[in-house]
Design a protein around this motif. Structure first.
Motif, PDB file in Angstrom:
ATOM      1  N   VAL A 149       0.852  -1.199   0.000  1.00 20.46           N
ATOM      2  CA  VAL A 149       0.000   0.000   0.000  1.00 20.46           C
ATOM      3  C   VAL A 149       0.885   1.245   0.000  1.00 20.46           C
ATOM      4  O   VAL A 149       1.887   1.303   0.723  1.00 20.46           O
ATOM      5  CB  VAL A 149      -0.897   0.043   1.273  1.00 20.46           C
ATOM      6  CG1 VAL A 149      -1.781   1.286   1.264  1.00 20.46           C
ATOM      7  CG2 VAL A 149      -1.745  -1.207   1.399  1.00 20.46           C
ATOM      8  N   HIS A 186       0.100   5.186   0.755  1.00 20.37           N
ATOM      9  CA  HIS A 186      -0.956   6.091   1.227  1.00 20.37           C
ATOM     10  C   HIS A 186      -0.322   7.467   1.403  1.00 20.37           C
ATOM     11  O   HIS A 186       0.693   7.598   2.084  1.00 20.37           O
ATOM     12  CB  HIS A 186      -1.507   5.580   2.569  1.00 20.37           C
ATOM     13  CG  HIS A 186      -2.551   6.462   3.183  1.00 20.37           C
ATOM     14  ND1 HIS A 186      -3.886   6.109   3.248  1.00 20.37           N
ATOM     15  CD2 HIS A 186      -2.465   7.687   3.766  1.00 20.37           C
ATOM     16  CE1 HIS A 186      -4.574   7.082   3.845  1.00 20.37           C
ATOM     17  NE2 HIS A 186      -3.727   8.057   4.164  1.00 20.37           N
ATOM     18  N   VAL A 193       3.650  -1.249   3.826  1.00 16.32           N
ATOM     19  CA  VAL A 193       2.893   0.002   3.638  1.00 16.32           C
ATOM     20  C   VAL A 193       3.853   1.179   3.733  1.00 16.32           C
ATOM     21  O   VAL A 193       4.689   1.208   4.634  1.00 16.32           O
ATOM     22  CB  VAL A 193       1.838   0.166   4.767  1.00 16.32           C
ATOM     23  CG1 VAL A 193       1.081   1.482   4.617  1.00 16.32           C
ATOM     24  CG2 VAL A 193       0.876  -1.009   4.807  1.00 16.32           C
ATOM     25  N   TYR A 214      -3.434   0.583  -3.606  1.00 19.57           N
ATOM     26  CA  TYR A 214      -3.391  -0.721  -2.954  1.00 19.57           C
ATOM     27  C   TYR A 214      -3.133  -1.763  -4.041  1.00 19.57           C
ATOM     28  O   TYR A 214      -3.878  -1.823  -5.035  1.00 19.57           O
ATOM     29  CB  TYR A 214      -4.744  -1.064  -2.305  1.00 19.57           C
ATOM     30  CG  TYR A 214      -5.059  -0.321  -1.028  1.00 19.57           C
ATOM     31  CD1 TYR A 214      -5.470   1.017  -1.053  1.00 19.57           C
ATOM     32  CD2 TYR A 214      -4.986  -0.958   0.207  1.00 19.57           C
ATOM     33  CE1 TYR A 214      -5.783   1.689   0.127  1.00 19.57           C
ATOM     34  CE2 TYR A 214      -5.303  -0.295   1.391  1.00 19.57           C
ATOM     35  CZ  TYR A 214      -5.694   1.035   1.347  1.00 19.57           C
ATOM     36  OH  TYR A 214      -6.013   1.704   2.502  1.00 19.57           O
TER      37      TYR A 214
END
Ligand SMILES: NC(=O)c1ccc[n+]([C@@H]2O[C@H](COP(=O)([O-])OP(=O)(O)OC[C@H]3O[C@@H](n4cnc5c(N)ncnc54)[C@H](O)[C@@H]3O)[C@@H](O)[C@H]2O)c1
Length: 444
Positions: A155, A157, A324, A341
């Motif tokens: 991921v 973000h 992540v 994702y």
């Protein structure tokens, strides 16, 4: 029909009065405000007028309000970051269920103590992780939970804070200095951490972090730049951070604002909303002019007492084996979050902008774009959504979407990220969680 739920407000500032208590005015059938505590006489007076409160319902401090006995079923605690733990615990002990602004506390110990107090008293303690209640973020969660992109492997973000928002809140404003509020990774990104905890469903095993305050510092400009934008600054007209350009001639920074004000029936010379209402209770042009000539919001962004970072990256490995990266920075042209994702069956890209966009591409197969209306005021509908949920929870119609213990995890991740950034160490989260419980026991 159920009676309106009665709530008190502790801290009637932008959030307490603006984001939450205003819900009672839009939905009088659901909520009635029955008490307020705020030392600021203007804010207290405005709450009294708006919600028809008499003197016995208005208090100068949270201590006085709590000492007056239980006035309603719930308390909204929306004081500043370093004044969350004591009023929230006192309110729970006095019988209130509590809607508490994030960050739940500015310390690790305080965060754990809040959870322990909620569990000890049996009260509801709902943290204002408003994104969980906004249609865009609910849709994103629903898509990921459906398993359509398979098992999540990685991921990215991003929390892209707009340059003017950075200047307003994290350079000149309330969250500029860690000693006065909290680290930016906590203040801004406990929301992002919460979304990741919610969407990934696997605890973080270890994390590391880098970041610094790179730009908004005196070394970035020459000696000719004065302390205030209104002090004849030679680059004022072209400076994107100019307080004149943000708060007075705001068309420079927000090209749509004047049109929207006029269409909304407001006076364009007195914009009623955030961020203008933060700098002065008098939002007329004269009031704003005085605020930037004398108050903190007129300071040059390169000459403030800010010490929070303007960029920070957190790298996390989950127990599931997924990885992540979370990037936060204050140099974005536009305020938005963006995500990617990658799963075993497909890729999802999402942008939380107006309108929100979620694009799903299945490996070797179908693709779909979902758009979600995010134009609803207040965190894309999150502020309204959390109030609606809190009311239903207090009426016993639904269970809370999260518990304080679930919210604690996002805060622990933020505290750990800050510790990792400062120490350069990789933090093992199992040890960190155990340490948090120990610290709280010692402090308690
Ligand atoms: N959920 C979100 O997305 C979100 C967004 C912005 C801010 N916040 C958080 O909301 C909180 C409040 O932010 P804000 O912008 O409304 O702050 P604010 O400064 O506008 O409001 C805080 C209020 O608390 C009052 N206060 C001070 N001492 C008090 C006391 N002893 N008793 C009662 N009231 C007292 C102040 O007078 C002020 O009116 C902060 O913790 C902030 O980080 C959350």
């Amino acid at each position: 029909m159920s009676k309106p739920v009665e709530l008190v407000v502790i801290g009637a500032g932008s959030r307490g009065a603006g984001a939450y208590a205003s819900y009672a005015l839009r939905h009088p059938d659901q909520v009635r405000i029955v008490g307020v505590a705020d030392p600021d006489p203007i804010r207290r007076g405005r709450m009294a007028e708006a919600h028809d409160l008499d003197d016995a319902q208005c208090f100068t401090t949270w201590e006085e309000l709590v000492a007056a006995g239980q006035l309603g079923a719930g308390a909204i605690v929306a004081t500043q970051d370093q004044m969350h733990v004591e009023p929230a615990i006192a309110a729970m002990e006095a019988g209130y269920n509590v809607l508490l602004e994030k960050p739940m506390a500015h310390t690790l110990e305080g965060s754990v103590q809040l959870v322990q107090a909620a569990e000890r008293t049996g009260r509801i303690l709902q943290i204002c992780h408003v994104l969980r209640y906004a249609p865009f973020w609910r849709k994103l969660h629903e898509v990921l939970e459906s398993g359509v992109i398979g098992e999540i492997v990685t991921v990215e973000h991003r929390e892209n804070v707009a340059y003017w928002h950075m200047a307003h809140s994290f350079v000149r404003g309330n969250w500029r200095n860690k000693g006065l509020s909290s680290p930016m990774i906590l203040a801004k990104c406990c929301h992002d951490m919460d979304v990741l905890v919610w969407n990934l469903g696997s605890p973080v095993k270890r994390l590391s972090s880098v970041g610094s305050l790179k730009y908004y510092r005196s070394e970035s400009v020459g000696p000719e730049i004065p302390l205030r934008c209104t002090d004849g600054c030679p680059i004022e007209a072209e400076c994107p951070f100019s307080a004149i350009g943000i708060y007075l001639d705001y068309d420079r920074t927000f090209p749509d604002a004047r049109r929207r004000l006029i269409e909304g029936g407001f006076d364009p010379e007195a914009p009623p909303y955030w961020p203008f209402n933060v700098i002065s209770p008098d939002v007329s042009r004269a009031g704003r002019q005085q605020a930037i000539e004398t108050g903190p919001y007129g300071r040059c962004v390169f000459h403030c007492d800010n010490d929070v970072v303007d960029h920070q990256t957190v790298l996390m490995e989950l127990e599931s084996g997924a990885s992540v990266t979370m990037v936060m920075h204050g140099h974005s042209n536009q305020e938005h979050r963006s995500m990617r994702y990658d799963g075993t069956k497909g890729t999802l890209r999402a942008v939380a902008i107006e309108p929100g966009r979620i694009e799903i591409n299945i490996h070797g197969g179908a693709s779909e774009v979902v758009t979600v209306d995010t134009s609803d005021v207040g965190h894309g509908g999150g502020d309204e959504g959390i109030m609606a949920d809190f009311v239903r929870v207090l009426r016993g119609e639904i269970a809370p979407l999260t518990t304080a213990r679930v919210s604690l995890e996002s805060h622990l991740l933020a505290f750990a990220a800050e510790e990792a950034r400062l120490s350069g160490q990789v933090i093992a989260m199992a040890d960190y969680r155990a340490r948090a419980e120990e610290l709280a026991a010692l402090a308690g």
